[in-house]
Scaffold this active site. Structure first.
Site, PDB file in Angstrom:
ATOM      1  N   PHE A 282       7.815  -7.963   6.181  1.00 49.50           N
ATOM      2  CA  PHE A 282       8.779  -9.271   6.339  1.00 49.50           C
ATOM      3  C   PHE A 282       9.410  -9.085   5.040  1.00 49.50           C
ATOM      4  O   PHE A 282      10.623  -9.010   4.595  1.00 49.50           O
ATOM      5  CB  PHE A 282       8.194 -10.523   6.436  1.00 49.50           C
ATOM      6  CG  PHE A 282       8.593 -11.790   5.790  1.00 49.50           C
ATOM      7  CD1 PHE A 282       9.964 -12.216   6.379  1.00 49.50           C
ATOM      8  CD2 PHE A 282       7.891 -12.721   5.111  1.00 49.50           C
ATOM      9  CE1 PHE A 282      10.390 -13.263   5.806  1.00 49.50           C
ATOM     10  CE2 PHE A 282       8.283 -13.920   4.751  1.00 49.50           C
ATOM     11  CZ  PHE A 282       9.735 -13.951   4.966  1.00 49.50           C
TER      12      PHE A 282
ATOM     13  N   ALA B 142       3.033  -7.085  -5.766  1.00 53.31           N
ATOM     14  CA  ALA B 142       3.231  -8.157  -5.105  1.00 53.31           C
ATOM     15  C   ALA B 142       1.843  -8.823  -5.041  1.00 53.31           C
ATOM     16  O   ALA B 142       0.897  -8.449  -4.466  1.00 53.31           O
ATOM     17  CB  ALA B 142       3.645  -8.025  -3.582  1.00 53.31           C
TER      18      ALA B 142
ATOM     19  N   TYR C 151      -3.418  -0.440 -16.645  1.00 52.32           N
ATOM     20  CA  TYR C 151      -2.109   0.734 -16.642  1.00 52.32           C
ATOM     21  C   TYR C 151      -1.187   0.126 -17.821  1.00 52.32           C
ATOM     22  O   TYR C 151      -0.804   1.034 -18.671  1.00 52.32           O
ATOM     23  CB  TYR C 151      -1.642   0.973 -15.479  1.00 52.32           C
ATOM     24  CG  TYR C 151      -2.261   1.984 -14.539  1.00 52.32           C
ATOM     25  CD1 TYR C 151      -3.437   1.922 -14.176  1.00 52.32           C
ATOM     26  CD2 TYR C 151      -1.522   3.368 -14.669  1.00 52.32           C
ATOM     27  CE1 TYR C 151      -4.270   2.931 -13.562  1.00 52.32           C
ATOM     28  CE2 TYR C 151      -2.251   4.316 -13.849  1.00 52.32           C
ATOM     29  CZ  TYR C 151      -3.369   4.137 -13.350  1.00 52.32           C
ATOM     30  OH  TYR C 151      -4.200   5.191 -12.890  1.00 52.32           O
TER      31      TYR C 151
ATOM     32  N   ASP D 272       5.918   2.877   4.589  1.00 50.05           N
ATOM     33  CA  ASP D 272       5.217   2.146   5.365  1.00 50.05           C
ATOM     34  C   ASP D 272       4.267   2.794   6.521  1.00 50.05           C
ATOM     35  O   ASP D 272       4.844   3.770   7.000  1.00 50.05           O
ATOM     36  CB  ASP D 272       6.081   1.043   6.019  1.00 50.05           C
ATOM     37  CG  ASP D 272       5.253  -0.293   6.252  1.00 50.05           C
ATOM     38  OD1 ASP D 272       4.281  -0.595   7.316  1.00 50.05           O
ATOM     39  OD2 ASP D 272       5.786  -1.254   5.856  1.00 50.05           O
TER      40      ASP D 272
ATOM     41  N   LYS E 227       3.254   6.101 -13.148  1.00 45.45           N
ATOM     42  CA  LYS E 227       3.032   6.921 -14.444  1.00 45.45           C
ATOM     43  C   LYS E 227       3.588   8.269 -14.436  1.00 45.45           C
ATOM     44  O   LYS E 227       4.428   8.481 -15.466  1.00 45.45           O
ATOM     45  CB  LYS E 227       1.575   6.820 -14.707  1.00 45.45           C
ATOM     46  CG  LYS E 227       1.086   7.552 -15.978  1.00 45.45           C
ATOM     47  CD  LYS E 227      -0.519   7.425 -16.194  1.00 45.45           C
ATOM     48  CE  LYS E 227      -1.028   8.221 -17.426  1.00 45.45           C
ATOM     49  NZ  LYS E 227      -1.438   9.441 -16.849  1.00 45.45           N
TER      50      LYS E 227
ATOM     51  N   TYR F  14      -8.972 -10.248   0.841  1.00 39.93           N
ATOM     52  CA  TYR F  14      -7.634 -10.224   0.533  1.00 39.93           C
ATOM     53  C   TYR F  14      -7.400 -10.595  -0.909  1.00 39.93           C
ATOM     54  O   TYR F  14      -6.716  -9.942  -1.728  1.00 39.93           O
ATOM     55  CB  TYR F  14      -6.664 -11.200   1.527  1.00 39.93           C
ATOM     56  CG  TYR F  14      -5.286 -11.263   0.952  1.00 39.93           C
ATOM     57  CD1 TYR F  14      -4.523 -10.228   1.324  1.00 39.93           C
ATOM     58  CD2 TYR F  14      -4.694 -12.619   0.684  1.00 39.93           C
ATOM     59  CE1 TYR F  14      -2.983 -10.465   0.914  1.00 39.93           C
ATOM     60  CE2 TYR F  14      -3.611 -12.731   0.477  1.00 39.93           C
ATOM     61  CZ  TYR F  14      -2.484 -11.754   0.697  1.00 39.93           C
ATOM     62  OH  TYR F  14      -1.166 -11.822   0.365  1.00 39.93           O
TER      63      TYR F  14
ATOM     64  N   ARG G  87       0.242 -17.730   9.950  1.00 38.88           N
ATOM     65  CA  ARG G  87       0.799 -18.772   9.018  1.00 38.88           C
ATOM     66  C   ARG G  87       1.586 -19.876   9.760  1.00 38.88           C
ATOM     67  O   ARG G  87       1.925 -19.810  10.898  1.00 38.88           O
ATOM     68  CB  ARG G  87       1.758 -17.927   8.078  1.00 38.88           C
ATOM     69  CG  ARG G  87       0.928 -16.947   7.060  1.00 38.88           C
ATOM     70  CD  ARG G  87       1.849 -16.080   6.050  1.00 38.88           C
ATOM     71  NE  ARG G  87       2.071 -14.995   6.865  1.00 38.88           N
ATOM     72  CZ  ARG G  87       2.732 -13.911   6.040  1.00 38.88           C
ATOM     73  NH1 ARG G  87       2.770 -14.195   4.874  1.00 38.88           N
ATOM     74  NH2 ARG G  87       3.285 -13.047   6.568  1.00 38.88           N
TER      75      ARG G  87
HETATM   76  N1  LIG Z   1       4.846 -13.329   2.992  1.00 41.11           N
HETATM   77  C1  LIG Z   1       4.288 -14.451   1.944  1.00 41.11           C
HETATM   78  O1  LIG Z   1       4.209 -15.625   2.162  1.00 41.11           O
HETATM   79  C2  LIG Z   1       3.451 -13.598   0.997  1.00 41.11           C
HETATM   80  C3  LIG Z   1       2.686 -14.490  -0.031  1.00 41.11           C
HETATM   81  C4  LIG Z   1       1.933 -14.247  -1.054  1.00 41.11           C
HETATM   82  C5  LIG Z   1       2.186 -12.743  -1.078  1.00 41.11           C
HETATM   83  N2  LIG Z   1       2.657 -11.819  -0.235  1.00 41.11           N
HETATM   84  C6  LIG Z   1       2.545 -10.341  -0.465  1.00 41.11           C
HETATM   85  O2  LIG Z   1       3.740  -9.693  -0.189  1.00 41.11           O
HETATM   86  C7  LIG Z   1       3.386  -8.596   0.400  1.00 41.11           C
HETATM   87  C8  LIG Z   1       4.313  -8.259   1.516  1.00 41.11           C
HETATM   88  O3  LIG Z   1       3.870  -9.462   2.679  1.00 41.11           O
HETATM   89  P1  LIG Z   1       4.621  -9.789   3.969  1.00 41.11           P
HETATM   90  O4  LIG Z   1       4.560 -11.313   4.228  1.00 41.11           O
HETATM   91  O5  LIG Z   1       5.927  -9.026   3.907  1.00 41.11           O
HETATM   92  O6  LIG Z   1       3.644  -9.045   4.932  1.00 41.11           O
HETATM   93  P2  LIG Z   1       4.034  -8.024   6.019  1.00 41.11           P
HETATM   94  O7  LIG Z   1       2.592  -7.811   7.043  1.00 41.11           O
HETATM   95  O8  LIG Z   1       5.116  -8.502   6.950  1.00 41.11           O
HETATM   96  O9  LIG Z   1       4.453  -6.596   5.236  1.00 41.11           O
HETATM   97  C9  LIG Z   1       3.466  -5.754   4.660  1.00 41.11           C
HETATM   98  C10 LIG Z   1       3.695  -4.356   4.971  1.00 41.11           C
HETATM   99  O10 LIG Z   1       2.812  -3.585   4.527  1.00 41.11           O
HETATM  100  C11 LIG Z   1       2.479  -2.646   5.106  1.00 41.11           C
HETATM  101  N3  LIG Z   1       1.355  -1.921   4.893  1.00 41.11           N
HETATM  102  C12 LIG Z   1       0.051  -2.432   4.791  1.00 41.11           C
HETATM  103  N4  LIG Z   1      -0.946  -1.373   4.638  1.00 41.11           N
HETATM  104  C13 LIG Z   1      -0.394  -0.268   4.115  1.00 41.11           C
HETATM  105  C14 LIG Z   1      -0.737   0.993   3.814  1.00 41.11           C
HETATM  106  N5  LIG Z   1      -1.739   1.292   3.651  1.00 41.11           N
HETATM  107  N6  LIG Z   1       0.203   1.757   3.554  1.00 41.11           N
HETATM  108  C15 LIG Z   1       1.682   1.758   4.053  1.00 41.11           C
HETATM  109  N7  LIG Z   1       1.994   0.484   4.251  1.00 41.11           N
HETATM  110  C16 LIG Z   1       1.027  -0.451   4.742  1.00 41.11           C
HETATM  111  C17 LIG Z   1       2.621  -3.099   6.706  1.00 41.11           C
HETATM  112  O11 LIG Z   1       2.713  -2.191   7.729  1.00 41.11           O
HETATM  113  C18 LIG Z   1       3.845  -4.156   6.568  1.00 41.11           C
HETATM  114  O12 LIG Z   1       4.839  -3.504   6.945  1.00 41.11           O
HETATM  115  C19 LIG Z   1       1.991  -8.262   0.491  1.00 41.11           C
HETATM  116  O13 LIG Z   1       1.626  -7.519  -0.489  1.00 41.11           O
HETATM  117  C20 LIG Z   1       1.761  -9.854   0.338  1.00 41.11           C
HETATM  118  O14 LIG Z   1       0.350  -9.866   0.008  1.00 41.11           O
HETATM  119  C21 LIG Z   1       3.284 -12.246   0.710  1.00 41.11           C
END
Ligand SMILES: NC(=O)c1ccc[n+]([C@@H]2O[C@H](COP(=O)([O-])OP(=O)(O)OC[C@H]3O[C@@H](n4cnc5c(N)ncnc54)[C@H](O)[C@@H]3O)[C@@H](O)[C@H]2O)c1
Length: 329
Positions: free
Chosen positions: A13, A116, A161, A33, A107, A147, A188
């Site tokens: 997203f 994030a 780092y 991804d 690095k 998480y 959500r």
């Molecule tokens: N959407 C929110 O409201 C929100 C709030 C707080 C934090 N975040 C953080 O933002 C980031 C993105 O969230 P999002 O809502 O877009 O979630 P999402 O699930 O839509 O996107 C996460 C992406 O990471 C990829 N991914 C997961 N594990 C992976 C791996 N080992 N290797 C490669 N790719 C991997 C998934 O396939 C996915 O495309 C996350 O780190 C999340 O913790 C989002």
């Protein structure tokens, strides 16, 4: 020469919206991804561009990117309760090992990295609203700990780092964000309500509905992240919308928006579900000159229109995800 940026979690997203933003700004974007919770359809409109590349790769494995890199945006991680409760080990691994790999790459390339993080580092907060000085109230061994603790570790190692290697690091503490390209079944509140409204089902509230949330529209979030990346500020910054609402009132707003007359039904509150969530964004205002511009009613209209206009096949795809290959038995 164009700046090169690596975006992990690019098919998700937020990652996909970041790809759009940096392409629009003229960067060369390298998207990475493993598609565990994301979908290529979120970025396939970019595949034809010369300044966009996609690596289908799991970042918990060694990461190699040829050539120079100026920036890394590390967004790979399951992000919704449904996802991280189904794939807890991968969640811990991507937050720890995956982050380590991203920092190592930053690095090696002398690149600036933004990670994030999340409001979940505050756990079920005992101060309200949550400012960056609050250390949080997290249950390490509860189901959501996979998480929350992964993200807390991610912040610690990023600061290590920064302090030890002098790496240029940025930490975005992201609060609930919504908009087009969310998955309807990700557990959500907003996609859950919209999905139920579109299917003509009653809206489900967990608990008494008096718990609060503060929702940030994705365009505001992306602008905040963009500003933080380009700032010179290395301590964590909350990015979210302080406009707080109870879930009960929000359910009423959804019924008004969709013009439907479903009922609201109540179920038991899940374990460790935070009761209050509201960012204190004084720091973001001061160091980034940023605050959200899009009201909940504007953002929700755009989001609802997006889902309403999806074809039945796309809607179906946005609802089902088979995790069976990823769950260790
Ligand atoms: N959407 C929110 O409201 C929100 C709030 C707080 C934090 N975040 C953080 O933002 C980031 C993105 O969230 P999002 O809502 O877009 O979630 P999402 O699930 O839509 O996107 C996460 C992406 O990471 C990829 N991914 C997961 N594990 C992976 C791996 N080992 N290797 C490669 N790719 C991997 C998934 O396939 C996915 O495309 C996350 O780190 C999340 O913790 C989002």
């Amino acid at each position: 020469m164009a700046k090169r940026i690596l975006i992990t979690g690019a098919a998700g997203f937020l990652g996909s919206h970041l790809c759009d933003r940096f392409i629009k700004d003229g960067y060369d974007v390298i998207a990475m991804d493993n598609l565990i919770t994301g979908d290529v359809k979120n970025i396939q409109h970019l595949f034809k561009l010369d300044n966009f590349e996609f690596f289908h790769h799991d970042i918990t494995k060694f990461i190699h990117v040829p050539g120079q890199l100026d920036y890394i945006l590390h967004f790979a991680s399951p992000a919704s309760p449904i996802d991280y409760l189904k794939i807890p080990i991968q969640t811990l691994k991507v937050g720890s090992v995956g982050t380590l790999h991203c920092l190592g790459l930053a690095k090696e390339k002398n690149a600036r990295i933004l990670i994030a993080s999340t409001s979940e580092v505050y756990g079920d907060p005992q101060v309200h609203p949550q400012s960056e000085e609050y250390y949080g109230n997290v249950n390490t061994i509860g189901p959501r700990g996979v998480y929350d603790e992964a993200k807390r570790f991610q912040e610690s190692i990023t600061m290590a780092y920064h302090r030890f290697h002098g790496l240029e690091t940025r930490i975005a503490r992201i609060f609930n964000t919504y908009g087009p390209r969310m998955r309807l079944n990700d557990g959500r509140v907003i996609p859950a309500f919209i999905g139920q409204a579109l299917r003509g089902e009653d809206l489900t509230i967990f608990g008494d509905g008096l718990q609060t949330r503060s929702f940030c529209f994705v365009d505001d979030q992306i602008e905040g992240i963009h500003r933080l990346l380009l700032s010179d500020y290395s301590d964590p910054v909350n990015i979210g919308n302080p406009d707080e609402i109870t879930i009960k009132d929000f359910a009423q707003e959804i019924l008004m928006l969709t013009g439907t007359n479903q009922k609201i039904v109540y179920q038991r509150l899940p374990e460790d579900d935070p009761l209050k969530r509201q960012p204190d964004i004084s720091r973001a205002k001061k160091v980034l000159g940023w605050e959200p511009k899009i009201s909940r009613s504007q953002g929700m209209k755009i989001t609802y229109d997006y889902f309403k206009n999806l074809s039945p096949e796309e809607l179906e795809k946005s609802e089902h995800k088979d995790f069976s290959n990823h769950i260790r038995r």
